[in-house]
Write a protein that holds these residues in place. Structure first.
Motif, PDB file in Angstrom:
ATOM      1  N   PRO A 224      13.292  -0.847 -10.090  1.00  0.00           N
ATOM      2  CA  PRO A 224      12.283  -1.067  -9.040  1.00  0.00           C
ATOM      3  C   PRO A 224      11.663   0.228  -8.497  1.00  0.00           C
ATOM      4  O   PRO A 224      10.588   0.190  -7.910  1.00  0.00           O
ATOM      5  CB  PRO A 224      13.050  -1.792  -7.933  1.00  0.00           C
ATOM      6  N   LEU A 225      12.286   1.356  -8.706  1.00  0.00           N
ATOM      7  CA  LEU A 225      11.664   2.616  -8.261  1.00  0.00           C
ATOM      8  C   LEU A 225      10.630   3.103  -9.270  1.00  0.00           C
ATOM      9  O   LEU A 225       9.896   4.053  -9.008  1.00  0.00           O
ATOM     10  CB  LEU A 225      12.721   3.704  -8.051  1.00  0.00           C
ATOM     11  N   HIS A 226      10.588   2.454 -10.409  1.00  0.00           N
ATOM     12  CA  HIS A 226       9.689   2.885 -11.507  1.00  0.00           C
ATOM     13  C   HIS A 226       8.805   1.704 -11.900  1.00  0.00           C
ATOM     14  O   HIS A 226       8.085   1.173 -11.062  1.00  0.00           O
ATOM     15  CB  HIS A 226      10.549   3.434 -12.660  1.00  0.00           C
ATOM     16  N   GLN A 231       6.280  -5.648  -9.766  1.00  0.00           N
ATOM     17  CA  GLN A 231       6.833  -6.959  -9.387  1.00  0.00           C
ATOM     18  C   GLN A 231       7.250  -6.934  -7.919  1.00  0.00           C
ATOM     19  O   GLN A 231       7.031  -7.881  -7.164  1.00  0.00           O
ATOM     20  CB  GLN A 231       8.021  -7.324 -10.285  1.00  0.00           C
ATOM     21  N   GLY A 232       7.819  -5.789  -7.509  1.00  0.00           N
ATOM     22  CA  GLY A 232       8.255  -5.653  -6.113  1.00  0.00           C
ATOM     23  C   GLY A 232       7.105  -5.785  -5.140  1.00  0.00           C
ATOM     24  O   GLY A 232       7.242  -6.364  -4.057  1.00  0.00           O
ATOM     25  N   LEU A 237       4.237  -9.158  -1.121  1.00  0.00           N
ATOM     26  CA  LEU A 237       3.053  -9.917  -0.671  1.00  0.00           C
ATOM     27  C   LEU A 237       3.410 -11.387  -0.425  1.00  0.00           C
ATOM     28  O   LEU A 237       2.934 -12.019   0.517  1.00  0.00           O
ATOM     29  CB  LEU A 237       1.937  -9.800  -1.709  1.00  0.00           C
ATOM     30  N   ASN A 238       4.307 -11.904  -1.259  1.00  0.00           N
ATOM     31  CA  ASN A 238       4.714 -13.314  -1.077  1.00  0.00           C
ATOM     32  C   ASN A 238       5.581 -13.510   0.166  1.00  0.00           C
ATOM     33  O   ASN A 238       5.640 -14.605   0.711  1.00  0.00           O
ATOM     34  CB  ASN A 238       5.485 -13.794  -2.314  1.00  0.00           C
ATOM     35  N   PRO A 316      -1.065   4.671  -2.226  1.00  0.00           N
ATOM     36  CA  PRO A 316      -0.788   3.663  -3.265  1.00  0.00           C
ATOM     37  C   PRO A 316      -0.636   4.314  -4.641  1.00  0.00           C
ATOM     38  O   PRO A 316      -1.369   5.256  -4.971  1.00  0.00           O
ATOM     39  CB  PRO A 316      -2.037   2.767  -3.233  1.00  0.00           C
ATOM     40  N   ASN A 317       0.309   3.817  -5.422  1.00  0.00           N
ATOM     41  CA  ASN A 317       0.432   4.297  -6.798  1.00  0.00           C
ATOM     42  C   ASN A 317      -0.088   3.224  -7.760  1.00  0.00           C
ATOM     43  O   ASN A 317      -0.623   2.206  -7.305  1.00  0.00           O
ATOM     44  CB  ASN A 317       1.889   4.691  -7.100  1.00  0.00           C
ATOM     45  N   VAL A 318       0.108   3.434  -9.013  1.00  0.00           N
ATOM     46  CA  VAL A 318      -0.481   2.541 -10.029  1.00  0.00           C
ATOM     47  C   VAL A 318      -0.028   1.095  -9.848  1.00  0.00           C
ATOM     48  O   VAL A 318      -0.736   0.157 -10.200  1.00  0.00           O
ATOM     49  CB  VAL A 318      -0.131   3.038 -11.452  1.00  0.00           C
ATOM     50  N   ASP A 319       1.162   0.928  -9.266  1.00  0.00           N
ATOM     51  CA  ASP A 319       1.724  -0.426  -9.194  1.00  0.00           C
ATOM     52  C   ASP A 319       1.142  -1.275  -8.075  1.00  0.00           C
ATOM     53  O   ASP A 319       1.235  -2.503  -8.116  1.00  0.00           O
ATOM     54  CB  ASP A 319       3.245  -0.331  -9.019  1.00  0.00           C
TER      55      ASP A 319
END
Ligand code: SDX
Length: 382
Positions: A224-226, A231-232, A237-238, A316-319
């Motif tokens: 999840p850090l990468h 998905q995180g 958001l949900n 914000p990053n790419v994710d």
């Protein structure tokens, strides 16, 4: 401490350590610049294709029209799986995580490659083409299997982006969806010595095989850090009921020193240029698909994070906006990270091919902080 050790420096997490030279990705974290072999990411996203980008990373130059045509044909000829690999896809537990399925299936490719351990440049390029071409079938095939749907065999006349969406949904995707997918694949293709790429190099530096290196990388990207962050972001958001709840949600996270997924970066202390592109893109796709509430919620999160931690270089990053994009494209949440892998396998293999040109076993040191010279006591005395 030996004199050799005394000359060494401790750099937990390798934050300030350069371990090699590369001609593949240039990242200026202060200015928010990303280039693949000298071409800025915005130009590539606007004008290139994922196939052309993969060629650029593997050959370190843009192809001619005939070279690109031949390269695309090579990939298309490799889209399909052997019958035993399709059997393996449908043999996997339906409730397995798609990233565990992807890692397992990619690793299994070595079982049916008699030259799996041939580490010549030609053999490694062949394996790279095979994995880049087949990973879409692994992801789409497993998703249809777990949903109890019939498998859709590849369309070997179309691009990787179109073929993936076709195998996933069983219908020809719209031009807009194909272009959206293609741009996402371009944006995720490479990014210097990120954790999963570095992990693949540790493996390949032992002269292990390309399948093992990519299997290592998939396992590393999953975190999840990468790569797992996209998905995180969607899970986050949900969790937020409405845009009115965003402020309290984000402030609660920050107050508890929790990480807000999709923000921050080890290298970028400015806006991730991929996020710039994805934000614009996400808005268009969200508008087209009736997901503007999701996009506006994302924008609200960004506003609050900018106010609270922007001064610390946390952007914000790419994710972050890829989550809204993938959701709007109709992808299940747990397919977001496999999609990241589908693109990044081009970068992983490119770095492995480059590193092997001047290989050096990667083996750092650690400072020992444990006890010394203890007396061994027989178990009867313990
Ligand atoms: C990718 O490396 C790459 O190139 C990766 C990637 C690629 O293309 O391969 O760009 C893809 O992995 C992007 C990153 C996806 N991960 C996330 O979105 C997870 C959330 N982000 C954080 O976990 C964090 O920003 C990292 C892991 C990305 C980077 O962490 P660092 O460099 O180790 O920095 P840190 O965790 O030490 O944080 C420094 C400070 C801390 O504050 P202090 O404790 O010093 O007061 O910044 C804060 C952190 O609390 N911080 C955040 C934060 N990220 C950092 N605070 C809130 N939310 C965040 N997301």
């Amino acid at each position: 401490m030996s004199s050799a050790m005394q000359e060494m420096h401790v750099d937990i997490g390798l934050v300030n350590t350069i371990v090699a030279r590369s001609s593949l990705s240039f990242i200026d974290g202060e200015k928010g610049i990303l280039e693949y072999v000298g071409y800025d990411i915005d130009s590539l996203a606007r004008h290139s294709t994922f196939e052309e980008t993969a060629y650029l990373l593997w050959h370190q130059r843009l192809p001619s029209s005939s070279e690109l045509q031949s390269f695309s044909s090579q990939l298309q000829l490799n889209y399909d799986l052997s019958e035993s690999m399709w059997d393996m896809v449908v043999s996997l537990p339906r409730d397995a995580s798609p990233m565990h399925a992807l890692r397992t299936l990619t690793s299994a490719l070595a079982l049916e490659d008699p030259a799996a351990d041939d580490s010549s440049p030609e053999a490694n390029m062949r394996k790279s083409i095979s994995m880049l071409a087949k990973i879409p079938a692994f992801i789409a095939g497993f998703d249809r299997h777990r949903k109890g749907l019939d498998l859709v065999r590849p369309n070997q006349d179309v691009s990787i982006a179109e073929n993936f969406l076709y195998m996933l949904n069983g219908v020809k995707p719209t031009e807009r969806m194909i272009r959206a997918m293609d741009i996402c694949l371009i944006l995720h293709a490479d990014h210097g010595f990120n954790a999963s790429t570095f992990a693949s190099l540790v493996t390949i530096s032992t002269l292990s095989d390309m399948y093992s290196a990519v299997t290592t990388a998939i396992g590393t990207l999953k975190g999840p850090l990468h790569g797992g962050a996209n998905q995180g972001v969607m899970y986050m958001l949900n969790e937020i009921d409405s845009i009115d709840d965003v402020e309290s949600y984000v402030m609660n996270k920050l107050t508890n020193h929790e990480r807000v997924m999709g923000f921050g970066h080890r290298v970028y202390k400015a806006y991730d240029p991929r996020a710039t592109y994805l934000k614009t893109f996400a808005e268009g796709i969200a508008e087209d698909t009736g997901n503007m509430e999701l996009f506006n919620m994302s924008k609200k999160i960004e506003e609050i994070m900018d106010r609270e931690v922007g001064a610390k270089g946390i952007y914000p990053n790419v994710d972050f906006y890829s989550a809204t994009t993938y959701y709007s494209l109709g992808l299940d949440l747990d397919l977001f990270t496999p999609l990241f892998a589908m693109s990044r396998v081009s970068g992983w293999t490119a770095h492995c091919l480059e590193y092997l040109e001047d290989n050096r076993l990667i083996r750092p040191r650690c400072t020992y902080v444990g006890p010394h010279e203890l007396k061994y006591e027989p178990i009867s005395n313990r």
